[in-house]
Design a protein around this motif. Structure first.
Motif, PDB file in Angstrom:
ATOM      1  N   MET A   1      47.650  20.939 104.829  1.00  0.00           N
ATOM      2  CA  MET A   1      48.127  21.146 103.456  1.00  0.00           C
ATOM      3  C   MET A   1      47.010  20.835 102.458  1.00  0.00           C
ATOM      4  N   THR A   2      46.832  21.687 101.463  1.00  0.00           N
ATOM      5  CA  THR A   2      45.850  21.456 100.412  1.00  0.00           C
ATOM      6  C   THR A   2      46.238  20.230  99.593  1.00  0.00           C
ATOM      7  N   VAL A   3      45.279  19.325  99.358  1.00  0.00           N
ATOM      8  CA  VAL A   3      45.573  18.116  98.589  1.00  0.00           C
ATOM      9  C   VAL A   3      45.767  18.448  97.111  1.00  0.00           C
ATOM     10  N   LEU A   4      44.852  19.250  96.564  1.00  0.00           N
ATOM     11  CA  LEU A   4      44.915  19.625  95.141  1.00  0.00           C
ATOM     12  C   LEU A   4      44.673  21.123  95.011  1.00  0.00           C
ATOM     13  N   ASN A   5      45.555  21.786  94.296  1.00  0.00           N
ATOM     14  CA  ASN A   5      45.426  23.227  94.081  1.00  0.00           C
ATOM     15  C   ASN A   5      45.637  23.527  92.596  1.00  0.00           C
ATOM     16  N   ILE A   6      44.561  23.902  91.910  1.00  0.00           N
ATOM     17  CA  ILE A   6      44.618  24.230  90.483  1.00  0.00           C
ATOM     18  C   ILE A   6      44.410  25.728  90.325  1.00  0.00           C
TER      19      ILE A   6
END
Length: 298
Positions: A1-6
């Protein structure tokens, strides 16, 4: 899972667009450098990630959760250090650290004791007597004493001496070894180069470079200052040498990081009375690669 996605993050303050369509992704166990000149939009981005500011548009997900609606849950799994640390002047450093840790579910008090020793902080003194560097140590010890999944640092070594910078860097490497994720905002390129797997460069609210350090190696040149009684008339002909300036017996110039060997071979022919080399600042890089001067306040 991606930790941070902006995704397509935009922030306006009246007519001023502080952020203009930013996209970023952080993967688990990654040390990510977020760099740019002061005022480029780094702190604004971090404040939106932390829920301090509301974006004008765009989406942010942290641990797969909406950063705007699930702030409390997300903050249970992250730690943050600001660049400008303000503390209660009448509390001791130890009292402030313990107060911060009491607010977090994943405080590690054994680690706290080790960090106090590593950062050589006198926790018995009141914060009103601390230098900027010691205030920064308080914030770093508090954040690093949390067993978080994501650590966010905004100019974390501001005010620290070189020995304490080394301590901080060893702490970051320890986080990575434990599969933690770090978002490191800085304008010190050398610090980012030592620590980060990938970097994004922001300028005027836009990401202008994004990739691994190897991919961005074209951005780095070393700056040299040399003093010699000899005439270095062939210096302009050395591959990779740029921006030569001479003042008497002193020469100042830049050299591509992958072209150091020809330069050293050339200089070794002469008797040098002074030699200094240093990595470029981000301001130097922007002037060199984007063709105009950094504007006041940027």
């Amino acid at each position: 899972m991606t930790v941070l996605n902006i995704t397509n993050l935009t922030k306006r303050f009246g007519k001023f667009k502080a952020l203009d369509g930013i996209d970023l992704k952080l993967q688990p166990g990654e040390i990510f450098g977020f760099i740019g000149p002061n005022g480029a939009g780094k702190s604004t981005t971090l404040q939106i990630i932390l829920g301090v500011l509301t974006p004008s548009s765009g989406n942010i997900e942290i641990f797969g959760k909406d950063a705007l609606t699930e702030v409390v849950t997300i903050h249970e799994h992250l730690a943050f250090v600001p660049g400008d640390v303000n503390l209660w002047p009448n509390l001791t450093g130890g009292e402030v650290i313990d107060f911060f840790l009491s607010l977090h579910k994943h405080a590690n008090y054994a680690k706290k004791e080790r960090l106090i020793e590593q950062f050589d902080l006198d926790i018995s003194k009141k914060c009103g007597t601390y230098s900027k560097g010691n205030r920064q140590k308080v914030a770093l010890i508090a954040a690093l004493s949390i067993d978080a999944e994501l650590y966010i640092f905004d100019e974390p070594t501001s005010g620290l001496d070189p020995l304490m910078e080394d301590v901080f860097q060893s702490c970051i490497k320890e986080i990575k070894a434990n599969n933690g994720t770090v978002l490191l905002s800085s304008h010190i390129l050398s610090e980012v180069e030592k620590l980060c797997d990938r970097v994004a460069i922001i300028r005027k609210g836009k990401i202008i470079e994004n990739g691994t350090l190897a991919e961005l190696r074209h951005l780095t040149r070393m700056n040299f200052i040399v003093e010699t009684s000899h005439n270095l008339h062939d210096l302009p002909n050395i591959a990779g040498v740029h921006n030569i300036q001479q003042s008497g017996s002193r020469y100042s110039f830049d050299v591509d990081s992958n072209k150091l060997t020809p330069l050293i071979q050339y200089l070794s022919q002469f008797t040098l009375t002074y030699l200094e080399s240093k990595p470029p600042t981000l301001e130097d890089l922007f002037r060199r690669h984007y063709g105009d001067t950094i504007e006041e306040g940027e």
